[in-house]
Each structure stands twice: as structure tokens, then as C-alpha cells.
Motif scaffolding. Structure first.
Motif, mmCIF file in Angstrom:
data_model
loop_
_atom_site.group_PDB
_atom_site.id
_atom_site.type_symbol
_atom_site.label_atom_id
_atom_site.label_comp_id
_atom_site.label_asym_id
_atom_site.label_seq_id
_atom_site.Cartn_x
_atom_site.Cartn_y
_atom_site.Cartn_z
ATOM 1 N N LYS A 1 0.817 -1.207 0.000
ATOM 2 C CA LYS A 1 0.000 0.000 0.000
ATOM 3 C C LYS A 1 0.850 1.255 0.000
ATOM 4 N N PHE A 2 0.191 2.357 -0.368
ATOM 5 C CA PHE A 2 0.747 3.695 -0.234
ATOM 6 C C PHE A 2 0.005 4.342 0.929
ATOM 7 N N GLU A 3 0.711 5.083 1.759
ATOM 8 C CA GLU A 3 0.073 5.813 2.856
ATOM 9 C C GLU A 3 0.591 7.234 2.848
ATOM 10 N N PRO A 4 -0.201 8.223 2.498
ATOM 11 C CA PRO A 4 -1.618 8.119 2.188
ATOM 12 C C PRO A 4 -1.850 7.548 0.779
ATOM 13 N N LYS A 5 -3.039 7.009 0.603
ATOM 14 C CA LYS A 5 -3.419 6.414 -0.688
ATOM 15 C C LYS A 5 -3.772 7.508 -1.699
ATOM 16 N N THR A 6 -4.338 8.601 -1.197
ATOM 17 C CA THR A 6 -4.666 9.760 -2.036
ATOM 18 C C THR A 6 -3.802 10.929 -1.596
ATOM 19 N N ILE A 7 -3.073 11.499 -2.540
ATOM 20 C CA ILE A 7 -2.203 12.646 -2.276
ATOM 21 C C ILE A 7 -2.892 13.867 -2.862
ATOM 22 N N GLU A 8 -3.197 14.847 -2.008
ATOM 23 C CA GLU A 8 -3.890 16.049 -2.462
ATOM 24 C C GLU A 8 -2.914 17.218 -2.538
ATOM 25 N N LEU A 9 -2.906 17.874 -3.697
ATOM 26 C CA LEU A 9 -2.000 18.979 -3.959
ATOM 27 C C LEU A 9 -2.765 20.199 -4.456
ATOM 28 N N LYS A 10 -2.112 21.343 -4.372
ATOM 29 C CA LYS A 10 -2.679 22.591 -4.882
ATOM 30 C C LYS A 10 -1.910 22.973 -6.149
ATOM 31 N N ALA A 11 -2.622 23.234 -7.221
ATOM 32 C CA ALA A 11 -1.999 23.608 -8.498
ATOM 33 C C ALA A 11 -1.074 24.804 -8.312
ATOM 34 N N GLY A 12 0.124 24.712 -8.888
ATOM 35 C CA GLY A 12 1.080 25.804 -8.831
ATOM 36 C C GLY A 12 1.914 25.879 -7.567
ATOM 37 N N GLN A 13 1.599 25.067 -6.578
ATOM 38 C CA GLN A 13 2.344 25.063 -5.307
ATOM 39 C C GLN A 13 3.617 24.229 -5.457
ATOM 40 N N ASP A 14 4.687 24.642 -4.789
ATOM 41 C CA ASP A 14 5.926 23.869 -4.762
ATOM 42 C C ASP A 14 5.860 22.845 -3.634
ATOM 43 N N TYR A 15 6.378 21.649 -3.915
ATOM 44 C CA TYR A 15 6.350 20.546 -2.950
ATOM 45 C C TYR A 15 7.688 19.830 -2.882
ATOM 46 N N ILE A 16 7.918 19.203 -1.740
ATOM 47 C CA ILE A 16 8.990 18.222 -1.581
ATOM 48 C C ILE A 16 8.284 16.933 -1.194
ATOM 49 N N LEU A 17 8.291 15.980 -2.111
ATOM 50 C CA LEU A 17 7.648 14.692 -1.890
ATOM 51 C C LEU A 17 8.724 13.701 -1.477
ATOM 52 N N GLY B 1 -3.097 4.127 -5.981
ATOM 53 C CA GLY B 1 -3.741 5.291 -5.384
ATOM 54 C C GLY B 1 -3.924 6.362 -6.427
ATOM 55 N N GLU B 2 -4.022 7.612 -5.956
ATOM 56 C CA GLU B 2 -4.188 8.711 -6.903
ATOM 57 C C GLU B 2 -3.596 9.998 -6.335
ATOM 58 N N ILE B 3 -3.250 10.865 -7.271
ATOM 59 C CA ILE B 3 -2.778 12.199 -6.933
ATOM 60 C C ILE B 3 -3.837 13.162 -7.443
ATOM 61 N N VAL B 4 -4.407 13.946 -6.534
ATOM 62 C CA VAL B 4 -5.473 14.886 -6.899
ATOM 63 C C VAL B 4 -4.927 16.294 -6.755
ATOM 64 N N VAL B 5 -4.947 17.027 -7.853
ATOM 65 C CA VAL B 5 -4.486 18.426 -7.850
ATOM 66 C C VAL B 5 -5.713 19.304 -8.002
ATOM 67 N N ARG B 6 -5.898 20.218 -7.084
ATOM 68 C CA ARG B 6 -7.055 21.129 -7.096
ATOM 69 C C ARG B 6 -6.637 22.540 -7.418
ATOM 70 N N ALA C 1 -1.488 21.682 -13.384
ATOM 71 C CA ALA C 1 -2.883 22.141 -13.383
ATOM 72 C C ALA C 1 -3.766 21.085 -12.723
ATOM 73 N N ALA C 2 -4.941 21.529 -12.320
ATOM 74 C CA ALA C 2 -5.888 20.637 -11.640
ATOM 75 C C ALA C 2 -6.173 19.389 -12.466
ATOM 76 N N GLY C 3 -6.303 18.283 -11.757
ATOM 77 C CA GLY C 3 -6.596 17.011 -12.409
ATOM 78 C C GLY C 3 -6.374 15.864 -11.439
ATOM 79 N N THR C 4 -6.728 14.674 -11.878
ATOM 80 C CA THR C 4 -6.527 13.468 -11.080
ATOM 81 C C THR C 4 -5.608 12.536 -11.855
ATOM 82 N N TYR C 5 -4.569 12.074 -11.183
ATOM 83 C CA TYR C 5 -3.531 11.252 -11.803
ATOM 84 C C TYR C 5 -3.430 9.922 -11.060
ATOM 85 N N SER C 6 -3.329 8.840 -11.817
ATOM 86 C CA SER C 6 -3.230 7.528 -11.179
ATOM 87 C C SER C 6 -1.805 7.282 -10.681
#
Length: 124
Positions: free
Chosen positions: A31-47, A119-124, A99-104
């Protein structure tokens, strides 16, 4: 004195540079934990991908990595849309969310996604 005060006021009023948001994702059997990763479009991240398992796993998100702006230094970690992480290891990737979208998302190792490692990556 007035010049110094105006410069100080401008420095205080100026918006601070946005700091990257840190997100940890744990990979384990199966499994992945979290299973759903929620991000904000245009935001910088360190994953940071942390493999808690004894065997290898992958973080495969081909469409997501193709759309995101990944730092050039970290781009070498991504091969065919996936990052390999050995058992007990970790990898950090710096990127700007697309940009916003849902990625597998899945582990591309044989049978792992069939056992639930997706899981999925959801960008809002």
C-alpha cells in the motif's frame, strides 16, 4: 531616517517567497500511505517517498510526472514515469504541482498493484 523607515516597511509588507510544502508517502507491502495525495496547483512541494518494506517498490505516476515541473536535479530519479525505491530507502523529489486534475499512482512491480498498491494524486 525616513528612507530607512520606508525600506523597512517595504521589506515587511513584501510577500514572503512561498516555501515548498513537505509531503511524506510511505510505501509498504502492499500500500501507499496516504493512498490519495492532495495537492494545490502551482504550489511547490517536496515529496519524500519512504519505503518501509524490505523489498523494492516503485512510485509510478507517468502522467503526473509528465505534467509537473520537476526540479532538474531530481528528474534523474524518474525513469519511464516511475521512481524506484529500495527496501528501507527514501527518495525526495522537488516539484511544482501541475494544473488541476486526477492522476493515477501505482507500484509497477509485478502483482503489487493487483495486491492493492495503487492510489491517486489529486491536484485542485
Amino acid at each position: 531616517m525616513r528612507l530607512i523607515s520606508l525600506a523597512l516597511l517595504a521589506a515587511i509588507a513584501a510577500p514572503a517567497a512561498a516555501q515548498p510544502v513537505a509531503i511524506d508517502v510511505h510505501l509498504s507491502n502492499f500500500k501507499f500511505e496516504p493512498k490519495t495525495i492532495e495537492l494545490k496547483a502551482g504550489q511547490d512541494y517536496i515529496l519524500t517517498l519512504i519505503n518501509d518494506g524490505s523489498g523494492g517498490h516503485s512510485f509510478s505516476a507517468k502522467e503526473f510526472f509528465a505534467a509537473a515541473s520537476v526540479d532538474a536535479a531530481d528528474g534523474v530519479l524518474i525513469q519511464k514515469g516511475a521512481i524506484e525505491i529500495k527496501g528501507g530507502d527514501r527518495r525526495a523529489v522537488h516539484f511544482r504541482a501541475p494544473a488541476a486534475g486526477t492522476y493515477s499512482l501505482k507500484c509497477s512491480h509485478a502483482f503489487h498493484s493487483g495486491f492493492g498498491m495503487k492510489g491517486e494524486i489529486v491536484v485542485r
